[in-house]
Scaffold this motif. Structure first.
Motif, PDB file in Angstrom:
ATOM      1  N   VAL A  54       0.837  -1.190   0.000  1.00  0.00           N
ATOM      2  CA  VAL A  54       0.000   0.000   0.000  1.00  0.00           C
ATOM      3  C   VAL A  54       0.875   1.243   0.000  1.00  0.00           C
ATOM      4  O   VAL A  54       2.048   1.190   0.390  1.00  0.00           O
ATOM      5  N   PRO A  55       0.332   2.378  -0.447  1.00  0.00           N
ATOM      6  CA  PRO A  55       1.105   3.615  -0.429  1.00  0.00           C
ATOM      7  C   PRO A  55       1.709   3.859   0.950  1.00  0.00           C
ATOM      8  O   PRO A  55       1.070   3.660   1.981  1.00  0.00           O
ATOM      9  N   GLY A  56       2.963   4.264   0.939  1.00  0.00           N
ATOM     10  CA  GLY A  56       3.686   4.535   2.176  1.00  0.00           C
ATOM     11  C   GLY A  56       4.585   3.394   2.606  1.00  0.00           C
ATOM     12  O   GLY A  56       5.523   3.601   3.376  1.00  0.00           O
ATOM     13  N   ASP A  57       4.328   2.165   2.120  1.00  0.00           N
ATOM     14  CA  ASP A  57       5.198   1.044   2.472  1.00  0.00           C
ATOM     15  C   ASP A  57       6.625   1.319   1.997  1.00  0.00           C
ATOM     16  O   ASP A  57       6.837   1.791   0.875  1.00  0.00           O
ATOM     17  N   VAL A  58       7.595   0.990   2.846  1.00  0.00           N
ATOM     18  CA  VAL A  58       9.008   1.063   2.481  1.00  0.00           C
ATOM     19  C   VAL A  58       9.435  -0.341   2.094  1.00  0.00           C
ATOM     20  O   VAL A  58       9.202  -1.305   2.834  1.00  0.00           O
ATOM     21  N   LEU A  59      10.040  -0.455   0.918  1.00  0.00           N
ATOM     22  CA  LEU A  59      10.489  -1.742   0.410  1.00  0.00           C
ATOM     23  C   LEU A  59      12.005  -1.767   0.328  1.00  0.00           C
ATOM     24  O   LEU A  59      12.631  -0.802  -0.104  1.00  0.00           O
ATOM     25  N   SER A  60      12.588  -2.877   0.733  1.00  0.00           N
ATOM     26  CA  SER A  60      14.020  -3.117   0.595  1.00  0.00           C
ATOM     27  C   SER A  60      14.212  -3.996  -0.628  1.00  0.00           C
ATOM     28  O   SER A  60      13.633  -5.080  -0.708  1.00  0.00           O
ATOM     29  N   GLN A  61      14.993  -3.513  -1.576  1.00  0.00           N
ATOM     30  CA  GLN A  61      15.256  -4.278  -2.790  1.00  0.00           C
ATOM     31  C   GLN A  61      16.739  -4.608  -2.814  1.00  0.00           C
ATOM     32  O   GLN A  61      17.566  -3.714  -2.923  1.00  0.00           O
ATOM     33  N   VAL A  62      17.060  -5.870  -2.672  1.00  0.00           N
ATOM     34  CA  VAL A  62      18.460  -6.288  -2.649  1.00  0.00           C
ATOM     35  C   VAL A  62      18.666  -7.323  -3.740  1.00  0.00           C
ATOM     36  O   VAL A  62      17.957  -8.331  -3.794  1.00  0.00           O
ATOM     37  N   VAL A  63      19.625  -7.069  -4.611  1.00  0.00           N
ATOM     38  CA  VAL A  63      19.967  -8.030  -5.645  1.00  0.00           C
ATOM     39  C   VAL A  63      21.270  -8.705  -5.231  1.00  0.00           C
ATOM     40  O   VAL A  63      22.217  -8.040  -4.795  1.00  0.00           O
ATOM     41  N   THR A  64      21.284 -10.026  -5.319  1.00  0.00           N
ATOM     42  CA  THR A  64      22.503 -10.786  -5.075  1.00  0.00           C
ATOM     43  C   THR A  64      23.076 -11.144  -6.433  1.00  0.00           C
ATOM     44  O   THR A  64      22.403 -11.781  -7.254  1.00  0.00           O
ATOM     45  N   GLY A 158      21.829  -3.059  -2.936  1.00  0.00           N
ATOM     46  CA  GLY A 158      20.423  -2.711  -2.917  1.00  0.00           C
ATOM     47  C   GLY A 158      20.109  -1.330  -2.413  1.00  0.00           C
ATOM     48  O   GLY A 158      20.986  -0.581  -1.983  1.00  0.00           O
ATOM     49  N   TYR A 159      18.824  -1.034  -2.458  1.00  0.00           N
ATOM     50  CA  TYR A 159      18.334   0.265  -2.028  1.00  0.00           C
ATOM     51  C   TYR A 159      16.901   0.127  -1.546  1.00  0.00           C
ATOM     52  O   TYR A 159      16.275  -0.923  -1.690  1.00  0.00           O
ATOM     53  N   ARG A 160      16.418   1.206  -0.971  1.00  0.00           N
ATOM     54  CA  ARG A 160      15.035   1.243  -0.477  1.00  0.00           C
ATOM     55  C   ARG A 160      14.221   2.203  -1.322  1.00  0.00           C
ATOM     56  O   ARG A 160      14.713   3.237  -1.765  1.00  0.00           O
TER      57      ARG A 160
END
Length: 164
Positions: A54-64, A158-160
């Motif tokens: 939902v709007p406002g969620d913080v997502l962690s995106q990490v690529v290995t 990765g980044y957020r």
């Protein structure tokens, strides 16, 4: 509230990985929702699988990135798009480091932060061009350059982002 589904985000992010089919790299993306929780009186972050967001969620995106070849590879570039349904926040904490560059033109050009752009303003009736700093929330892509990745070695990068 509008919900954004994880498959859409994964599709956008993994376009680069699919394009590198003959690459000596195996790329795997982990996408998690970052939640603040209080445990034993201390605030900590908890990572939960990203499902409907939902709007406002913080997502962690990490690529290995793992070198699956038998030789070291040098100057490996890994570009990742920032999904349109999100905006870039910051580098992920506690991941490996690599030279990081950002794009504000959909990944056509990259440069190290802080990015700048020229804007034309009218001051006292005259047109004036100034250079202004671009906010990280305007970044549309991130590119990592790994100087060397030995055979069998893996790095996490990765980044957020935050869901719009």
């Amino acid at each position: 509230m509008k919900r954004h589904t994880t498959p859409v985000l994964l599709t956008l992010l993994l376009g680069t990985a699919i394009a590198q089919g003959s690459s000596p790299l195996d790329l795997k993306l982990a996408l998690n929702v970052v939640k603040s929780v209080t445990e034993n009186g201390k605030v900590a972050e908890k990572f939960l699988p990203a499902q409907g967001n939902v709007p406002g969620d913080v997502l962690s995106q990490v690529v290995t990135a793992r070198n699956v070849s038998s030789k070291a590879v040098k100057n490996v570039q890994i570009p990742l798009n920032v999904p349109k349904a999100t905006f870039y926040l910051a580098p992920e904490k506690a991941v490996d480091t690599a030279r990081t560059e950002y794009s504000i033109d959909g990944g056509r050009t990259f440069a190290p932060a802080p990015l700048k752009r020229k804007v034309t303003l009218t001051e006292n009736g005259k047109s004036v061009t100034r250079e202004v700093e671009v906010k990280p929330s305007e970044y549309q892509a991130v590119r990592y350059t790994i100087p060397e990745l030995k055979a069998g070695q893996a790095l996490k990068l990765g980044y957020r982002v935050q869901v719009k």
